[in-house]
Motif scaffolding. Sequence first.
Motif, short mmCIF file in Angstrom:
data_model
loop_
_atom_site.label_atom_id
_atom_site.label_comp_id
_atom_site.label_asym_id
_atom_site.label_seq_id
_atom_site.Cartn_x
_atom_site.Cartn_y
_atom_site.Cartn_z
N TYR A 59 20.56 17.34 47.78
CA TYR A 59 21.80 17.69 47.06
C TYR A 59 22.80 18.43 47.95
CZ TYR A 59 19.38 16.06 42.98
OH TYR A 59 18.72 15.24 42.09
N GLY A 60 22.65 18.26 49.25
CA GLY A 60 23.65 18.85 50.15
C GLY A 60 23.27 20.20 50.72
N GLY A 61 22.08 20.73 50.33
CA GLY A 61 21.64 22.02 50.86
C GLY A 61 21.04 21.86 52.25
N SER A 62 20.54 22.99 52.80
CA SER A 62 20.03 22.97 54.17
C SER A 62 18.52 22.78 54.24
CB SER A 62 20.40 24.28 54.88
OG SER A 62 21.80 24.43 54.88
N GLY A 63 17.82 22.92 53.11
CA GLY A 63 16.38 22.64 53.07
C GLY A 63 15.53 23.59 53.88
N GLY A 64 16.03 24.80 54.17
CA GLY A 64 15.24 25.77 54.94
C GLY A 64 14.21 26.46 54.05
N ASP A 65 13.24 27.12 54.65
CA ASP A 65 12.24 27.82 53.83
C ASP A 65 12.69 29.26 53.55
OD1 ASP A 65 11.57 29.30 56.08
OD2 ASP A 65 9.78 28.14 56.54
N PHE A 66 11.88 29.96 52.73
CA PHE A 66 12.28 31.29 52.29
C PHE A 66 12.19 32.33 53.40
CE2 PHE A 66 13.08 34.51 49.10
CZ PHE A 66 13.85 33.82 48.19
N VAL A 67 11.27 32.10 54.34
CA VAL A 67 11.18 33.02 55.49
C VAL A 67 12.48 32.92 56.29
CG1 VAL A 67 10.02 33.44 57.69
CG2 VAL A 67 8.66 33.09 55.62
N ALA A 68 12.93 31.70 56.54
CA ALA A 68 14.18 31.51 57.30
C ALA A 68 15.35 32.17 56.57
CB ALA A 68 14.45 30.01 57.49
N TYR A 69 15.39 31.99 55.25
CA TYR A 69 16.45 32.58 54.43
C TYR A 69 16.41 34.11 54.53
CZ TYR A 69 18.52 33.80 49.78
OH TYR A 69 19.24 34.34 48.74
N SER A 70 15.21 34.68 54.45
CA SER A 70 15.09 36.15 54.52
C SER A 70 15.57 36.66 55.87
CB SER A 70 13.63 36.58 54.30
OG SER A 70 13.17 36.08 53.08
N LEU A 71 15.19 35.95 56.93
CA LEU A 71 15.60 36.38 58.28
C LEU A 71 17.13 36.28 58.43
CD1 LEU A 71 12.80 34.57 60.34
CD2 LEU A 71 13.06 37.06 60.08
N ALA A 72 17.70 35.18 57.92
CA ALA A 72 19.15 34.99 58.05
C ALA A 72 19.91 36.00 57.19
CB ALA A 72 19.52 33.56 57.64
N LEU A 73 19.40 36.22 55.98
CA LEU A 73 20.08 37.16 55.07
C LEU A 73 20.02 38.59 55.63
CD1 LEU A 73 21.53 37.43 52.36
CD2 LEU A 73 19.30 37.58 51.26
N GLU A 74 18.92 38.92 56.27
CA GLU A 74 18.84 40.25 56.92
C GLU A 74 19.96 40.39 57.95
OE1 GLU A 74 15.08 41.38 58.88
OE2 GLU A 74 16.29 42.64 60.22
N GLU A 75 20.16 39.34 58.74
CA GLU A 75 21.18 39.41 59.80
C GLU A 75 22.60 39.49 59.22
OE1 GLU A 75 20.70 40.04 62.84
OE2 GLU A 75 18.53 39.77 62.86
N ILE A 76 22.86 38.70 58.18
CA ILE A 76 24.19 38.74 57.55
C ILE A 76 24.43 40.14 56.96
CG2 ILE A 76 25.61 37.79 55.66
CD1 ILE A 76 25.21 35.79 57.98
N SER A 77 23.40 40.70 56.31
CA SER A 77 23.56 42.00 55.65
C SER A 77 23.62 43.14 56.67
CB SER A 77 22.40 42.23 54.68
OG SER A 77 22.28 41.13 53.83
N ARG A 78 23.02 42.93 57.82
CA ARG A 78 23.12 43.92 58.89
C ARG A 78 24.58 44.09 59.31
NH1 ARG A 78 19.82 42.81 64.47
NH2 ARG A 78 20.36 44.68 65.64
N ASP A 108 23.18 16.75 40.25
CA ASP A 108 24.23 15.98 40.89
C ASP A 108 25.61 16.56 40.57
OD1 ASP A 108 24.32 13.80 42.59
OD2 ASP A 108 25.33 12.63 41.03
N LYS A 109 25.78 16.94 39.33
CA LYS A 109 27.10 17.41 38.89
C LYS A 109 27.38 18.86 39.29
CE LYS A 109 29.72 17.27 34.58
NZ LYS A 109 29.60 17.08 33.14
N PHE A 110 26.40 19.74 39.10
CA PHE A 110 26.68 21.17 39.27
C PHE A 110 26.14 21.75 40.59
CE2 PHE A 110 26.34 20.51 34.60
CZ PHE A 110 27.69 20.68 34.31
N LEU A 111 24.94 21.29 41.00
CA LEU A 111 24.34 21.88 42.20
C LEU A 111 25.00 21.34 43.47
CD1 LEU A 111 22.16 23.68 43.49
CD2 LEU A 111 20.58 21.74 43.37
N ARG A 112 25.26 20.03 43.48
CA ARG A 112 25.73 19.39 44.72
C ARG A 112 26.94 20.10 45.35
NH1 ARG A 112 24.18 14.94 47.03
NH2 ARG A 112 23.18 13.99 45.23
N PRO A 113 28.01 20.37 44.59
CA PRO A 113 29.17 21.04 45.25
C PRO A 113 28.85 22.46 45.69
CG PRO A 113 29.68 20.40 42.96
CD PRO A 113 28.25 20.09 43.17
N CYS A 114 27.81 23.06 45.09
CA CYS A 114 27.48 24.45 45.42
C CYS A 114 26.45 24.54 46.54
CB CYS A 114 26.93 25.16 44.18
SG CYS A 114 28.19 25.32 42.90
N ALA A 115 25.58 23.55 46.64
CA ALA A 115 24.52 23.60 47.66
C ALA A 115 25.12 23.51 49.07
CB ALA A 115 23.52 22.47 47.44
#
Length: 393
Positions: A59-78, A108-115
């Motif tokens: 649906y247009g997302g990046s398909g990363g795992d939750f560990v990757a998300y946690s690491l990236a979010l830590e850096e953005i929040s830093r 298809d309708k709601f997630l795709r433009p947001c993912a």
Amino acid sequence: MNFDPTDDQRRWRDMARDFAQSAIRPRAGQLDREQRFPYDIVAEMAGLGLMGLTLPEEYGGSGGDFVAYSLALEEISRADTSVGITMEAHISLGCAPLAAYGTDEQKDKFLRPCATGERLWAFGLTEEEAGTDAGGTRTTAELRDGHWVINGSKKWITNSGTDVTAGVTVIARTGTRDDSKPELTALIVPQETPGYTRGPAYEKLGWRASDQHPLFFEDCHVPEENLLGERGAGLRQFLRTLDGGRVAVAALSVGLAQACFDEAISRARERRQFGRSIAEFQAIQFKLSDMAMEIELARNLVLKAAWLKDRGRPFSREASMAKVFASEAAKRAADQAVQIHGGEGFMEGSAVARYWRQVKINEIGEGTSEINRQIIARSLLKQGAEEAKLVAQ
Ligand SMILES: Cc1cc2nc3c(=O)[nH]c(=O)nc-3n(C[C@H](O)[C@H](O)[C@H](O)COP(=O)(O)OP(=O)(O)OC[C@H]3O[C@@H](n4cnc5c(N)ncnc54)[C@H](O)[C@@H]3O)c2cc1C
């Protein structure tokens, strides 16, 4: 046990760090002062795939795992927790329930433009009478002639009123269950639906460059097919969603604690008193050591909870542990970072003064420390009872 991130996890972390340090951190103070939502930063993050990091590629997302998300979010929040919470609320609260419970048509309708991150999605649970007690929801939805007719209000809903917000999922009371508790159901409300309006943005102590509004529903009609998941399963779905959100808010807290440490160690090296750098005083060294130890512990709790989630194992207790510990460790880190800065840390322009203001919300949003401690205790008592049963057999 392997503590090394995979290549993919490392790539997300490093990319988020490079972007956050070059494009977000230098502007964080100004965005906070002006209380301005950073559309350009969010658009760039969407382009990098960060705004859909864990969402399905289909649906247009990046398909990363939750560990990757946690690491990236830590850096953005830093670099800035306002941008961190914008990313977190969009992925974990707004989009994750659409991905988990939506039909193919809804996705298809709601997630795709947001993912892809081009548009944002919000999640509305909290109301005047329903904060920690989410079951106290007063907003109602009645099924009439193929439409849900929603009436009521929500408060403090993140990402609900930006120019790129595509809609909100709300929890509404759709009836009464057999046990006389309210039947709570999740409904998808696109942004331009007649009868759905938003009040002005709030003035806040922190997260000032993020977007929160009160929401109002007056005979707001959405089609019957905008039911998300099962009728009556709204609260259960939301509580599951919150488990993931708690790991993410914990990662955000680790990022903020790390930012406090970064500022504190650099100030301790530079500031001279009594003819030497204050970093040479043991009292200051112990503060730095305590901050570093707590950050390390909090990060490990976050990564363990994220790792469990990625493997489909139960992680609710670990999520609450990570949320409580990381948010409280961040508060202690912010306090000590100001202390190490002395009077300079009390000045509006200093980054640590901003961190000190911002840190409090981490102990409140997505479940207060009190309710998370109750979740941990309940799980320990349940496990204790199960173990006692096994011993008795
Ligand atoms: C900036 C911001 C953004 C937010 N974004 C969103 C969003 O996007 N979507 C959304 O739905 N909500 C959002 N919220 C709401 C947030 O999730 C709530 O603030 C939070 O759940 C706590 O509810 P409350 O503030 O009403 O506190 P209350 O429930 O009024 O709690 C007050 C105090 O009482 C304690 N307490 C309550 N019940 C118990 C109990 N049983 N035992 C012990 N202590 C208890 C609490 O821990 C707290 O210390 C946001 C809030 C803020 C401030």
